[in-house]
Write an enzyme that holds these catalytic residues in place. Structure first.
Site, PDB file in Angstrom:
ATOM      1  N   LYS A  70     -10.809  15.982  14.078  1.00  0.00           N
ATOM      2  CA  LYS A  70     -11.007  16.145  14.939  1.00  0.00           C
ATOM      3  C   LYS A  70     -12.336  15.388  16.023  1.00  0.00           C
ATOM      4  CE  LYS A  70      -8.240  20.108  13.603  1.00  0.00           C
ATOM      5  NZ  LYS A  70      -8.274  21.610  14.384  1.00  0.00           N
ATOM      6  N   ASP A 109      -7.325  25.539  18.749  1.00  0.00           N
ATOM      7  CA  ASP A 109      -7.897  26.226  17.619  1.00  0.00           C
ATOM      8  C   ASP A 109      -8.389  27.340  18.201  1.00  0.00           C
ATOM      9  OD1 ASP A 109      -7.049  23.954  16.076  1.00  0.00           O
ATOM     10  OD2 ASP A 109      -8.945  23.001  15.626  1.00  0.00           O
ATOM     11  N   ALA A 135     -18.927  23.501   9.345  1.00  0.00           N
ATOM     12  CA  ALA A 135     -18.925  23.568  10.221  1.00  0.00           C
ATOM     13  C   ALA A 135     -18.384  22.308  10.884  1.00  0.00           C
ATOM     14  CB  ALA A 135     -20.807  23.208  10.874  1.00  0.00           C
ATOM     15  N   ALA A 138     -13.182  22.057  12.597  1.00  0.00           N
ATOM     16  CA  ALA A 138     -12.105  23.163  13.334  1.00  0.00           C
ATOM     17  C   ALA A 138     -13.296  23.812  14.255  1.00  0.00           C
ATOM     18  CB  ALA A 138     -11.124  23.490  11.902  1.00  0.00           C
TER      19      ALA A 138
END
Length: 188
Positions: A70, A109, A135, A138
């Site tokens: 991500k 998300d 952390a 997501a």
């Protein structure tokens, strides 16, 4: 009229074999009458960018991004939504051409999580105390929308408190603007 060539999409990550995204998107496409080919794109840990770039070059329209990419997806895009900017992470990439400004990164998300909590579970977040575990990408994506829901307090707990603190620091102004107390802790 000849059948429409389906638009190609995939969930990109490592691992992805477990993902239910192809089945979910197939049902969505069927319900909306869209021609969609949605698959899985296993990206080698050291080759996320070239794998996704090759997929786009083959005519794909975009992808969802899952672990552990991500943060890397955010870096690949030339355009970023405000949600992705706040998170510094993206879970969707739209492969727009350079003529349209280049790839667009977004992060949905948090919208999904907040909706699931407030609508599907019927839980009010405003004024609540919230514990966010982790952390990573997501968590980075959900923290901004969680703050927008205006709980009284959010504690971000992670194996390493330093990583949680980085996430908290990035969202500190956003939390202050929404009247939310935000702090970081280790899991211990």
């Amino acid at each position: 009229m000849p059948p429409q060539t389906p638009d190609r999409y995939a969930v990109a990550g490592n691992p992805v074999a477990h993902s239910r995204s192809p089945a979910i998107h197939a049902l969505f496409a069927q319900q909306t009458g869209q021609a969609v080919d949605y698959g899985r794109l296993l990206c080698p840990l050291e080759a996320f960018a070239p794998t996704v770039q090759r997929f786009a070059a083959q005519g794909a329209k975009g992808c969802n991004v899952t672990v552990p990419f991500k943060f890397g997806a955010f870096e690949l895009a030339t355009r970023r939504s405000p949600r992705a900017e706040l998170a510094q992470a993206a879970n969707t990439l739209r492969f727009d051409t350079e003529a349209h400004g280049g790839w667009l990164a977004d992060n949905t998300d948090g919208l999904g999580l907040v909706r699931d909590i407030t609508v599907n579970a019927g839980v009010t977040l405003a004024g609540a105390r919230v514990l966010l575990l982790g952390a990573g990408g997501a968590s980075a994506g959900v923290l901004g929308p969680l703050i927008e829901a205006r709980p009284a307090e959010i504690v971000v707990a992670n194996r390493t408190a330093d990583k949680a603190q980085v996430l908290v620091d990035r969202h500190a102004d956003w939390a202050r603007a929404h009247g939310v107390t935000l702090s970081a802790r280790s899991l211990s």
